[in-house]
Design an enzyme around this catalytic site. Structure first.
Site, short mmCIF file in Angstrom:
data_model
loop_
_atom_site.label_atom_id
_atom_site.label_comp_id
_atom_site.label_asym_id
_atom_site.label_seq_id
_atom_site.Cartn_x
_atom_site.Cartn_y
_atom_site.Cartn_z
N PHE A 106 0.86 -1.19 0.00
CA PHE A 106 0.00 0.00 0.00
C PHE A 106 0.90 1.24 0.00
O PHE A 106 1.86 1.32 0.77
CB PHE A 106 -0.89 -0.02 1.25
CG PHE A 106 -1.99 0.99 1.23
CD1 PHE A 106 -3.14 0.76 0.50
CD2 PHE A 106 -1.87 2.18 1.94
CE1 PHE A 106 -4.17 1.71 0.49
CE2 PHE A 106 -2.89 3.12 1.93
CZ PHE A 106 -4.04 2.88 1.20
N ASP A 124 1.38 -4.88 8.36
CA ASP A 124 0.23 -4.00 8.23
C ASP A 124 -1.00 -4.91 8.07
O ASP A 124 -1.09 -5.69 7.12
CB ASP A 124 0.42 -3.09 7.00
CG ASP A 124 -0.69 -2.06 6.87
OD1 ASP A 124 -1.81 -2.31 7.34
OD2 ASP A 124 -0.42 -1.00 6.26
N ARG A 181 -12.92 -3.91 -6.98
CA ARG A 181 -12.78 -4.75 -5.79
C ARG A 181 -14.15 -5.05 -5.18
O ARG A 181 -14.99 -4.17 -5.02
CB ARG A 181 -11.93 -4.05 -4.71
CG ARG A 181 -10.53 -3.74 -5.14
CD ARG A 181 -9.68 -3.28 -3.96
NE ARG A 181 -10.26 -2.15 -3.23
CZ ARG A 181 -9.72 -1.59 -2.16
NH1 ARG A 181 -8.58 -2.07 -1.67
NH2 ARG A 181 -10.29 -0.56 -1.57
N TYR A 216 -11.20 1.62 10.55
CA TYR A 216 -12.42 1.94 9.79
C TYR A 216 -12.75 0.94 8.69
O TYR A 216 -13.74 1.10 7.99
CB TYR A 216 -12.34 3.36 9.20
CG TYR A 216 -11.12 3.65 8.35
CD1 TYR A 216 -11.05 3.22 7.03
CD2 TYR A 216 -10.04 4.37 8.85
CE1 TYR A 216 -9.94 3.48 6.25
CE2 TYR A 216 -8.92 4.63 8.09
CZ TYR A 216 -8.87 4.19 6.79
OH TYR A 216 -7.76 4.44 6.02
N LYS A 217 -11.93 -0.09 8.52
CA LYS A 217 -12.24 -1.09 7.49
C LYS A 217 -13.06 -2.21 8.14
O LYS A 217 -14.20 -1.97 8.51
CB LYS A 217 -10.95 -1.58 6.85
CG LYS A 217 -10.31 -0.46 5.99
CD LYS A 217 -8.97 -0.79 5.42
CE LYS A 217 -8.47 0.40 4.60
NZ LYS A 217 -7.03 0.35 4.36
C1 LIG Z 1 -6.31 1.57 4.37
C2 LIG Z 1 -4.86 1.30 4.53
C3 LIG Z 1 -4.04 2.19 5.21
C4 LIG Z 1 -4.61 3.47 5.74
O1 LIG Z 1 -3.68 4.28 6.38
P1 LIG Z 1 -4.15 5.53 7.23
O2 LIG Z 1 -2.91 6.26 7.51
O3 LIG Z 1 -4.81 5.00 8.46
O4 LIG Z 1 -5.10 6.31 6.37
C5 LIG Z 1 -2.72 1.84 5.40
N1 LIG Z 1 -2.23 0.67 4.91
C6 LIG Z 1 -2.99 -0.20 4.23
C7 LIG Z 1 -2.42 -1.48 3.74
C8 LIG Z 1 -4.33 0.10 3.99
O5 LIG Z 1 -5.08 -0.75 3.30
#
Ligand SMILES: *Cc1c(COP(=O)(O)O)cnc(C)c1O
Length: 409
Positions: A122, A194, A368, A219-220
């Protein structure tokens, strides 16, 4: 295809959908981006606003233990990711928490300067590592992001920390956390996982797998609401050895002593920086109660049943047309979303959303479909398949009204 109503009738977790507020006409397959509103959250926020903030005001920091929330909510999350007490804190965003943990890892491995990651991790994970490298200089920190096939070969004595995401945000493929953690440890490398797309849908054993560090998203699949705070895990064996550079007052040993010099709090609390957002964390706190009485193994089994039903259901479309399955077919190798590539992916995603099937689009050509076992049903999946099929057959995705791209996809 098997009858979705029969599958829903046999689903031992079907009753959990009542814990959420879902519009009747919506098939929501985007819980991997923003979880659904838990039914108990509005009342909790109303009470927090009117009574705790509205009446008890500043005394609520003690009276309603606002000050203890990052630890308390952290412990609730710990139970979902296989972490014993004192190792998980709920705070900030993943991005900020990555900064704290990556700089911790570099301090724990003096003489090693490389953050090793995967090229299609990510982006925020890679960006944070770049930022730390810019700040500290290449001699102290270098990001090495390699294609998956080169990961094993890149683990050497220059690497301080291996930073990976358990479930790939784009194609939904799943890493073997335990095996990669072991391989890294054999080279003296720390691991930072992560868990953004896995916390709340996969059985995770951070302690048993001897993971060093982890971050995850509120939030996911944890359904904490837009911008809910994230979490940070640091194994007890690494605590109290080094400090982290976002040394804000709430990570101080005695914040209310107001000392001019920083002294880090013992344990995980030193990973706090500033004042936590209580409204957002309260929503997440209540959302986590949706997991009460449910085993991660049962959630995982249902998640796989939903995604398998989807993949089998679109079998003919995959064979016939321009649609391609990016996600591994083998259940054990995928997380909780399925990614399909299509030359008109943006139009396909917009046509689905217009038809009431909420999915999302990812560059360059990916749609997705997220399957949240707490609230998605087999009927949801069947509806998504049927509407997708109609959109593909009618080529609705070519419509001019689907050409506009908003800021957030
Ligand atoms: C959604 C997501 C994030 C989000 O990071 P924030 O800093 O909390 O916005 C980070 N890493 C991954 C792999 C994600 O899917």
């Amino acid at each position: 295809m098997r009858d979705p109503a029969a599958l829903d009738a046999q689903d031992a977790l079907g009753y959990l959908r009542e814990r959420f507020l879902l519009p009747d006409s919506t098939v929501y397959l985007d819980g991997n981006s923003l979880g659904v509103l838990p039914a108990a959250v509005p009342a909790r926020l109303e009470q927090l606003l009117r009574e705790e903030w509205g009446c008890d005001l500043i005394s609520s920091w003690n009276r309603h233990d606002w000050i203890g929330m990052p630890i308390r909510v952290g412990e609730k999350i710990a139970a979902l990711v296989g972490a014993g007490p004192g190792q998980v804190l709920c705070c900030d965003s993943i991005s900020l928490n990555l900064f704290k943990l990556l700089t911790t890892a570099l301090q724990l491995r003096p003489g090693r300067s490389v953050i090793l990651s995967q090229r299609d991790n990510f982006p925020t994970d890679l960006y944070l590592a770049e930022g730390i490298s810019d700040l500290l200089g290449d001699a102290r920190c270098t990001l090495r992001s390699v294609p998956l096939e080169q990961l094993a070969g890149a683990m050497n004595s220059e690497v301080a920390v291996l930073m990976l995401t358990q479930v790939n945000f784009r194609d939904g493929s799943l890493h073997d956390v335990q095996a990669l953690t072991r391989a890294a440890h054999a080279q003296g490398i720390l691991v930072l996982w992560d868990l953004a797309h896995s916390a709340g849908v996969l059985p995770i054993q951070l302690d048993a797998w001897e993971v060093d560090m982890a971050v995850g998203c509120g939030y996911k699949f944890l359904n904490g609401g837009p911008g809910a705070p994230a979490f940070v895990y640091l194994a007890e064996r690494h605590q109290n050895q080094v400090s982290q550079p976002l040394s804000g007052w709430l990570g101080h040993a005695q914040p209310f002593a107001f000392e001019p010099d920083y002294r880090p709090a013992p344990g995980i609390r030193r990973y706090l920086a500033g004042t936590p957002g209580i409204l957002g964390m309260a929503a997440l706190d209540t959302a986590l109660d949706c997991f009460e009485g449910v085993s991660m193994a049962a959630l995982r089994a249902k998640s796989l049943a939903l995604s398998t039903y989807f993949i089998e259901g679109i079998g003919e479309d995959l064979a016939a047309g321009e649609l391609r399955l990016l996600t591994p077919r083998e259940g054990a190798r995928r997380g909780s979303h399925v990614a399909l590539a299509h030359p008109h992916a943006w139009g396909v995603s917009q046509a689905l959303i217009e038809a009431g099937v909420i999915v999302d689009f990812r560059e360059p050509d990916v749609v997705r479909f997220g399957f949240a076992p707490l609230y998605n049903s087999f009927a949801d999946v069947a509806c998504a398949i049927q509407r997708l099929r109609h959109i593909l057959a009618s080529e609705q995705y070519r419509d001019a009204r689907f050409r506009q791209r908003p800021q957030v996809t």
